[in-house]
Each structure stands twice: as C-alpha cells, then as structure tokens.
Design an enzyme around this catalytic site. Structure first.
Site, PDB file in Angstrom:
ATOM      1  N   SER A   1       0.808  -1.225   0.000  1.00 30.04           N
ATOM      2  CA  SER A   1       0.000   0.000   0.000  1.00 30.04           C
ATOM      3  C   SER A   1       0.837   1.269   0.000  1.00 30.04           C
ATOM      4  CB  SER A   1      -0.975  -0.009   1.176  1.00 30.04           C
ATOM      5  OG  SER A   1      -0.281   0.245   2.372  1.00 30.04           O
TER       6      SER A   1
ATOM      7  N   LYS B   1      -5.875   3.906   9.175  1.00 33.17           N
ATOM      8  CA  LYS B   1      -4.913   4.812   8.538  1.00 33.17           C
ATOM      9  C   LYS B   1      -5.406   6.253   8.646  1.00 33.17           C
ATOM     10  CE  LYS B   1      -2.986   1.572   5.186  1.00 33.17           C
ATOM     11  NZ  LYS B   1      -3.064   1.085   3.818  1.00 33.17           N
TER      12      LYS B   1
END
Ligand code: ADP
Length: 774
Positions: free
Chosen positions: A679, A722
């Site tokens: 990611s 996140k």
C-alpha cells in the site's frame, strides 16, 4: 562285532536296586540266604556268578518274571563274612549274558545262560562318530553336573572301545535303574551308544533347567533380602530424623481434604493410590516432591465446583456501561450474544473473539462480562506460544513438569465455569513440538472439551461449562479452523476525543485510587490530558496513556507527602515537570513542502500509523537502494514504481536514460519497525518522481494505494485505522484508491467531517494533487 555264544549254568545272584556292568568292580552286601548260598557255590566253581537285577527291589524271593533277562557274569574277587551271616563281596563284571531259564533249587538258584563276550570293536566311521559324540556329551555333562571327579573323566575318555566306554559311563552316571538295565540289555554296541547319547542329552537338558530354576530362586532370595535390609535402614533413618515412624503430617492433611472435598470417584481412586504411594516413599527423595505436587494439584482442581450463574441482560448492560466509555456497537453485539446464549442454554454457542489493537479494552470488557454473569474471571496469554505442552501440560515423568495453561487457569479460578480469556490467539505458532492450535481447537470444541485431557493431570477434566473469550490483534493470523468457531467482534482504535473522555472519566480515577490519592488532592486542568495524549503517547488504545497518568499520580502522591501540600494541579505547562520532555515530536510529518519527501499511511497490528518516505537521487549506475527494513512485498512495490516512471519518462519530462547515470535511494525512517505490504506503492513512486523532477510534494497530505506497472492505483486495507493515524498527526487530506471510497462511511463521524478524501484511479491523478505547482 563278533559274538561268542556259549550255553552255561551259573549260580544266580538277584540284585536289588543296582545294575552291574562289565569291566566294573563293585562291592555288594549280600544278606538273603539264597544269595549267600549262591556265592558260596560260585566260590567252588571258577569264582563266577551270574548277576541280574530284580525288576522290583521289594520282592524277597523273586521268580522268573521278577528278574531281568540280561545280566552280567562277574568274577568274585573277595568275600568277607560279616557278623549276622551276611557277606560283603567284591565282584568284577566280565561280560553280558542272557538268562534262558532258572532252576530254583533248595539252597540257591541256578541260571541257564547264553554268554555274550564282546570282541574287538568294529572301527567303522559311524562307530567312531558315535563314540566321539558320546565322549563330548559326557564331558559336558561332567562339567555341568560336577558329580564326577576330573580324574575319573580322564580315565573314561581314554577308552577307545565303544562298548566298554558305554558301560563305564553308564555305571558312573546316576541314572534310573530302568535306563541302566536298558543299556545293559542292548547287546548291539551301536544301539547301546545311541541310547546312551540320548540319555546324556536328556540329562543335560534337565540339568540346564535345574540350573535356571536355582538361579531364579537365588535371585528372588537376594531381592527379598536386599529389600528387607533397605527397609530396615529406612526405618532407622526415619527414627533418627524424628519422623513418627516415617509418617508425615501432610499425608494426614491430604486424607482430611479427600474426605471433605467433593471429588469424582475416578479422582478419589487416583488420590488414594498416590497418597498410599507417598506414604511408602522416603521423605527425602526427589520423588516425594513430584508426588506431592500431583496430589495437591488434584485436590485443588474444582472438579465439581461451579459459581452460580445469574445472567440478567439489563444488569449486564449496566455493568458494561459503567466500566467503559463509548464502544457502543461492541457493547450491543456482546449483549446480543449473551441474550442468544441465554435462550439456547449456552449449548454449542460460538466463542467470542474480540479483535483490535492493544489497549482498546478487550481484556476489561471480558472481565465485565464475567462480573455481569457472576462467574470467576481468569486469563492466559497465548503470545509466543509454540509448544503444545504449554496448553496440554507436561507428562509427570519430566522433572518440574506442570499442568498446561488451561488447567492452571481453572485451578486459579477455583471454579469449573469461569469466564476464561485466551489472550493473543493470533500469536501462537506451530513447530516441531506439536501444534498448539490443534490443542486449542480441542479446548474450544464443545464436542470434545468435556473430557479435556491434560498430560500432567491425566484424568479427563470437563471444560464444557467454561465461557471462552479469545482476543486477537489481527484476525487474519488466527488459524482458519479456530476462526470458524468464533463470533468475531471488532474493536477500533480510539480517536483523540475518545481517549480524552476515557482518561477523564475512567483512567484518572482509577490511577488516583491506585496511588492512594483523594479526589481533592489532584486535578488535571484543561489541556493537560490532551497534551499527555498528543505528546507522550502514540498508540491506538489507551494503555500507554493509562501508564503515563499512573506515573503522574505516583509523582504527585510523593510530592504531596514530601512537601505537605493539599492539592496539586496539572496543567499543560507543568506537565514536563512530572513526565519529562515530550516523547513524541508533534510533527512526524514534515511541515514544509519538500522535494523527495512524501507521507504514506501504514496499517499494522497495533493500529494505523503515518509512514514518512524519503527519496534521494545520486550520481551512479542505475541502482535502486532501499533502506529502513522493508519487507519483500514493499521492495517489489518500489521496483514496480520505478518501472512505471521509466516507461513514462517522456511525459514526466525526464531524460530517457535518466536511470543509467543515477542511483535512487528510498528510505523509510524509524528503521527499527519492520514495514511491509503493497500500500506504499503510490507514496514511493510520488517521492521518486518528486526527487527526479525536483518538484515539491505537499506536506499537508498523506496517501495510500498500491501501484501497477501501468500506473493504475489499486485498493488497500485498513483505511479506517490509517485515517485515524493521519488525523492524530493533524494531516487532514488523504489520497486514497477510488475502490476504497465505499470504506469512508465506516469512519467515525467526528473524524470524517474534518477530513478531505481524494479518491484516485491513476498515478497521474495522484501527481496532480500531490505535487506543488510552482
Ligand atoms: P486490551 O485487552 O485490548 O489490550 P485492556 O482491556 O487491557 O486492553 O485496556 C487497557 C486499559 O484501558 C484498561 O485499564 C481498560 O480499563 C482501559 N480502557 C480501555 N478502553 C476503555 C473504555 N472504552 N472505557 C474505559 N476504560 C477503557
């Protein structure tokens, strides 16, 4: 063999219990009148007499049928009159003879006989072999039986003539009369040798068995004597030590506990056996320790003890509300679960699995559940567990062996229906010592756990009434079969506001109490708790926060005593006095827009975090250097990014051969923390492009997304965590993959409202938003 046949008449002496062989000299004591007369008659004629054995020694006046047909003609060597009319006679056997008839006279009996004088022996190979065989068997027999002096043996084995040898051996051996007579009756030497061989072999076998028996008896005797001796010694030792005849007080105690406690019959049996065994042991031996621990373990286990369950859903709601701030959805799920469980009587209910980062309240929720149900609460951590024996226990043959964590927990709970929390179930690993996950599966399976067998305890224990709760940081790491048995309830990271509320409403009170502070003695002023959260902790949960508050409380307690103060106020300003310099620089993300620096977002087991990424371009030969503990997937992702840049060099305004003369170095600071996953793909690519093109990257923005070679942006996981991490760092703009747009609604409203989300599908879009246009 030549045979000399001669018919003759000789006085007959019937022998009782003895067979006289040719070549053999023996003394005979003769008492019967007819026998004495026969001897006297023989002395008149050539000193020869016919000797033949009686079939039955008890018969006094034997008839024809009472006497064996074959006997020996002997020569009388000496005759001695003994007092009382009897005689002692020394005779030497001469040769075999067969009685054909007996004339029973008034004075003595006379036998009509055929004589068999043995000639020179035949020396066929067969005979030789037989003779040797007999000699060697005889030698062995002598050695084994020790009944014949070695000199005799020497004189016997010197004889070469088979017949002669046979007769001598037969006369020396202590065999049955019938066997001797058989040998005498065999005129044929070969047959006679064979027969003797057979007799010798049998005798040897008998001797062998006799010897075995005697050895066995000897050994038994020795053991009995040794044990007796040792026991006497032991008694003496006990006496010397002042033990009452070797008895021990703990044994009495065990016996009392056995009668008082409620134990299943199987346990009673084992206990009785073990206590009896303990009594027999010396108190000093290492084994008593093992036996005592075992007995105590059996006595301590709650075989039949349960806590009375009172499950009231409203009461449970109250308790959970009282103990925990927020967690609305989680509490609701737990209450639903409890209700269903109550309706179904707890049968086949799945196991609750609380998933979330550390410090978000999993353990304390489980303990609230226990309180609400009126059950005991125990926990066992499974973190780092590799050995199956940690769960199932070690066999008692090991020194220092113990029950496994499950049975130990039950022992601590003192009840067989506690709420049992198994912490960090995702941290178990299998290796050569067996598979702990398999053992756990058995523990959690209602079909099997009513007879859970711990290696140490050995007697099956019923775990079916235990209320299991497990926790995990990462559900993906929980072995599939275990996951299938679970009701998974996820707990999220806390926002700063939530942390503040938890601290204010719960942690401060808890920690003040623990430090012995009264309410009036300490006050956290506005901004102080927020400062602790922001500058002294960096976590998803509140564990560190609680620790820091605890530290403040203890320092205050000390200060209050030392300086005799009534009250201390903590402000954002004087916090440093108690906690030292702020641990975390507020701005982990770079403040100014810079070239080659880009902020990514990472998701780990302990929650989300920001991932600052730096790229420097150096003169070189086209190497890609990666530092900061990047995992394989992350490295590949960096390479994919570079390939994408090369394929688009023209559009990006780069020299087509730029990489031939340059090295690109990507570094992710905080190298002690391993990082992996795809990611960070767009983050690394953006930082590289920035460094290569000398364009700055916005510092108030963070991004997450996987990159393909063609520059497409693929979705990622953990968006919620996140986003919280970015929020904590006061970064309010996030570039995310278009396909993750749907996940935005899961994010807390408080956070969501403050954020700007930029969904993108390609690298071009990323660059459009991230690079600063000058
Ligand atoms: P975990 O088991 O998830 O690692 P803990 O249950 O040990 O976390 O929580 C750490 C500390 O934080 C405990 O003292 C707990 O009471 C407290 N805590 C966590 N979440 C909350 C909450 N929502 N309300 C009140 N206290 C909480």
């Amino acid at each position: 063999m030549a045979k000399e046949e001669k018919r003759k008449k000789l006085p007959l002496l019937a022998l009782r219990g003895i067979v006289v062989f040719p070549y053999v000299i023996v003394n005979l004591d003769v008492g019967r009148d007819k026998s004495v007369a026969a001897l006297e008659e023989a002395m008149v004629h050539e000193h020869k007499i016919m000797l033949s054995a009686q079939k039955d020694a008890a018969v006094n006046d034997p008839g024809v049928d009472d006497i064996y047909e074959v006997g020996t003609v002997a020569e009388i060597r000496q005759l001695l009159k003994l007092p009382g009319g009897s005689m002692r006679v020394l005779v030497e056997g001469m040769y075999r003879a067969q009685i054909t008839d007996i004339n029973f006279g008034e004075k003595y009996n006379e036998a009509e006989i055929i004589e068999y004088k043995e000639d020179k022996q035949d020396d066929s190979i067969n005979m030789e072999a037989l003779t040797r065989g007999v000699v060697s068997q005889f030698e062995k027999w002598v050695k084994l039986s020790k009944k014949i002096p070695p000199e005799t043996l020497v004189s016997v084995v010197m004889i070469e003539d088979g017949g002669h040898l046979c007769d001598l051996i037969a006369s020396h051996m202590n065999m049955k009369l019938e066997d001797k007579q058989d040998l005498l009756s065999l005129i044929d030497i070969t047959k006679r040798l064979e027969k003797l061989y057979a007799i010798l072999t049998r005798e040897m076998e008998i001797l062998g068995i006799e010897q075995q028996i005697s050895q066995r008896v000897h050994k038994q005797m020795e053991k009995i004597q040794k044990e007796y001796y040792l026991r006497e010694q032991l008694k003496a030792i006990h006496k010397e030590l002042g033990d009452r005849d070797g008895q021990r007080p703990e044994v009495d105690e065990y016996k009392i506990r056995m009668t008082k406690g409620k134990y299943p019959s199987r346990v009673m049996e084992v206990l009785a056996k073990e206590v009896a065994r303990l009594e027999r042991m010396s108190p000093a031996s290492a084994e008593t320790g093992v036996a005592r621990s075992y007995i105590e373990c059996l006595l301590d286990l709650p075989w039949n003890r349960t806590s009375k369950e009172k499950l009231n859903i409203d009461a449970a709601r109250d308790i959970m509300e009282k103990d925990h701030y927020g967690l609305k959805k989680v509490k609701e799920r737990i209450l639903e679960y409890l209700a269903v469980r109550k309706l179904s009587n707890g049968k086949k209910a799945p196991v609750i699995c609380l998933v979330g980062p550390p410090g978000v309240g999993k353990t304390s929720l489980a303990s609230s559940i226990a309180r609400a149900m009126g059950r005991k609460f125990v926990r066992a951590s499974l973190g780092g567990l590799r050995d199956e024996a940690e769960i199932r226990g070690h066999r008692r043959t090991y020194v220092g062996s113990m029950p496994g964590r499950i049975i130990n927990g039950i022992k601590t709970a003192e009840s067989k229906n506690p709420v049992f929390l198994l912490d960090e179930i995702d941290k178990i690993a299998a290796d050569f010592r067996g598979d702990p996950a398999a053992a756990l599966l058995e523990v959690l399976d209602p079909e099997q756990n009513n007879t859970f067998s711990d290696h140490y305890v050995e007697i099956p224990f019923d775990l079916s009434q235990v209320f299991w709760i497990v926790t995990a940081n990462n559900i993906a790491r929980v072995p599939r079969p275990l996951r299938d048995r679970m009701e998974i309830i996820t707990l999220e990271s806390y926002t700063e506001e939530e942390k503040y509320q938890i601290a204010k409403q719960y942690l401060v009170n808890k920690q003040m109490e623990a430090a012995g502070l009264k309410k009036a003695q300490l006050q956290f002023m506005a901004g102080s708790l927020q400062k602790i959260i922001a500058d002294y902790t960096r976590e998803s949960g509140v564990r560190e926060l609680e620790r820091q508050i605890g530290a403040v409380c203890r320092k205050i307690a000390k200060k209050i005593i030392e300086e005799e103060k009534d009250k201390i106020r903590i402000t954002a300003k004087n916090l440093e006095e108690f906690l030292g310099r702020a641990k975390y620089a507020r701005n982990k993300a770079e403040k100014k827009a810079e070239v080659g620096v880009c902020t990514g977002l990472a998701w780990t087991e302990v929650g989300g975090d920001i991932l600052p990424t730096e790229v420097t371009v150096l003169k070189g030969k086209g190497h890609l250097i990666l530092t900061g503990q990047l995992g394989d997937v992350m490295q590949e992702s960096a390479k994919a990014g570079l390939s994408y840049i090369r394929s688009r060099s023209e559009e990006l305004g780069l020299d087509e051969q730029f990489y031939e003369k340059k090295d690109i170095h990507i570094h992710l600071p905080e190298g002690a923390i391993p990082k992996d996953g795809p990611s960070a793909g767009i983050t690394m690519a953006t930082a590289m492009i920035s460094a290569l093109t000398d364009k700055k990257v916005r510092s108030d923005l963070a991004m997450t997304g996987e990159i393909t070679l063609r520059g497409r942006v693929l979705p990622i996981g953990g968006l919620k965590e996140k986003t919280l991490a970015a929020y904590r760092e006061k970064i309010y703009t996030i570039i995310l993959p278009q396909e993750n747009e749907k996940d935005i609604e899961d994010i807390d409203e408080e956070v969501r409202e403050k954020m700007t989300f930029i969904p993108v599908a390609s690298m071009d879009e990323v660059l459009k938003y991230a690079l600063v246009d000058e």
